[in-house]
Design a protein around this motif. Sequence first.
Motif, short mmCIF file in Angstrom:
data_model
loop_
_atom_site.label_atom_id
_atom_site.label_comp_id
_atom_site.label_asym_id
_atom_site.label_seq_id
_atom_site.Cartn_x
_atom_site.Cartn_y
_atom_site.Cartn_z
N GLY A 42 -3.95 20.84 -6.48
CA GLY A 42 -4.28 22.18 -6.05
C GLY A 42 -3.78 22.55 -4.68
N LYS A 43 -3.10 21.62 -4.02
CA LYS A 43 -2.57 21.90 -2.69
C LYS A 43 -1.07 21.75 -2.67
N GLU A 44 -0.43 22.38 -1.69
CA GLU A 44 1.01 22.26 -1.56
C GLU A 44 1.37 20.87 -1.01
N ARG A 45 2.57 20.46 -1.33
CA ARG A 45 3.07 19.20 -0.81
C ARG A 45 3.21 19.30 0.71
N GLU A 46 2.82 18.25 1.40
CA GLU A 46 2.79 18.25 2.87
C GLU A 46 3.70 17.16 3.41
N GLY A 47 4.52 17.51 4.38
CA GLY A 47 5.35 16.52 5.04
C GLY A 47 4.51 15.63 5.95
N VAL A 48 4.70 14.33 5.86
CA VAL A 48 3.92 13.37 6.64
C VAL A 48 4.75 12.79 7.78
N ALA A 49 5.94 12.28 7.43
CA ALA A 49 6.81 11.65 8.44
C ALA A 49 8.23 11.66 7.92
N ALA A 50 9.16 11.66 8.84
CA ALA A 50 10.57 11.64 8.47
C ALA A 50 11.34 10.78 9.46
N ILE A 51 12.45 10.23 8.96
CA ILE A 51 13.31 9.40 9.81
C ILE A 51 14.76 9.73 9.49
N ASP A 52 15.55 9.91 10.52
CA ASP A 52 16.95 10.26 10.27
C ASP A 52 17.82 9.00 10.25
N THR A 53 19.12 9.21 10.08
CA THR A 53 20.03 8.08 9.93
C THR A 53 20.16 7.26 11.21
N ASP A 54 19.81 7.85 12.34
CA ASP A 54 19.86 7.13 13.61
C ASP A 54 18.54 6.49 14.00
N GLY A 55 17.54 6.65 13.15
CA GLY A 55 16.22 6.08 13.43
C GLY A 55 15.28 7.01 14.16
N GLY A 56 15.71 8.22 14.42
CA GLY A 56 14.83 9.20 15.03
C GLY A 56 13.72 9.59 14.06
N THR A 57 12.52 9.81 14.59
CA THR A 57 11.37 10.06 13.73
C THR A 57 10.63 11.33 14.12
N THR A 58 9.90 11.87 13.17
CA THR A 58 9.01 13.00 13.42
C THR A 58 7.79 12.85 12.52
N TYR A 59 6.64 13.33 13.01
CA TYR A 59 5.39 13.14 12.30
C TYR A 59 4.59 14.44 12.24
N ALA A 60 3.82 14.56 11.20
CA ALA A 60 2.84 15.63 11.14
C ALA A 60 1.75 15.35 12.18
N ASP A 61 1.21 16.40 12.76
CA ASP A 61 0.17 16.22 13.78
C ASP A 61 -1.02 15.42 13.25
N SER A 62 -1.30 15.59 11.97
CA SER A 62 -2.48 14.95 11.38
C SER A 62 -2.37 13.43 11.29
N VAL A 63 -1.16 12.90 11.44
CA VAL A 63 -0.99 11.44 11.29
C VAL A 63 -0.42 10.79 12.55
N LYS A 64 -0.09 11.57 13.55
CA LYS A 64 0.48 11.00 14.78
C LYS A 64 -0.46 9.98 15.38
N GLY A 65 0.10 8.85 15.77
CA GLY A 65 -0.69 7.79 16.37
C GLY A 65 -1.34 6.86 15.34
N ARG A 66 -1.31 7.25 14.07
CA ARG A 66 -1.91 6.41 13.02
C ARG A 66 -0.87 5.88 12.02
N PHE A 67 0.15 6.68 11.74
CA PHE A 67 1.18 6.31 10.77
C PHE A 67 2.49 6.02 11.50
N THR A 68 3.27 5.09 10.93
CA THR A 68 4.58 4.77 11.47
C THR A 68 5.59 4.68 10.33
N ILE A 69 6.64 5.47 10.43
CA ILE A 69 7.71 5.42 9.45
C ILE A 69 8.82 4.53 9.98
N SER A 70 9.43 3.75 9.09
CA SER A 70 10.55 2.89 9.49
C SER A 70 11.46 2.69 8.28
#
Length: 121
Positions: A42-70
């Motif tokens: 019943g909810k839209e898909r939400e972006g959680v974390a992303a990583i680019d080809t150089d290893g740069g990362t971005t996170y949703a505010d709701s998971v910052k400090g708790r989740f780590t993408i690698s």
Amino acid sequence: QVQLVESGGDSVQSGGSLKLSCTASGYTFSHYNMGWFRQTPGKEREGVAAIDTDGGTTYADSVKGRFTISRDNAKNTLYLQMNSLKPEDTAMYYCAADWDDYGLDDEYNHWGQGTQVTVSS
């Protein structure tokens, strides 16, 4: 063709940890930007974390400090380490890949089938 297979989903108690994996095949993994997304019924898909080809990362505010993408390009695998899990993190988690797009929008071209994460209070 591009194939993405998620694993690692489970049922855990609040405050627990999980590590999701996404194994990729059919393309040159290191050349693609990758992302983790989640969706509950019943909810839209939400972006959680992303990583680019150089290893740069971005996170949703709701998971910052708790989740780590690698990513491990030698193993063609994307990871999401999830700590301090909360009931509101309960969702189906999907990994996604794209040659060009990057970030938390859901415009990626390739998607896995998902792995379920359930967090109980």
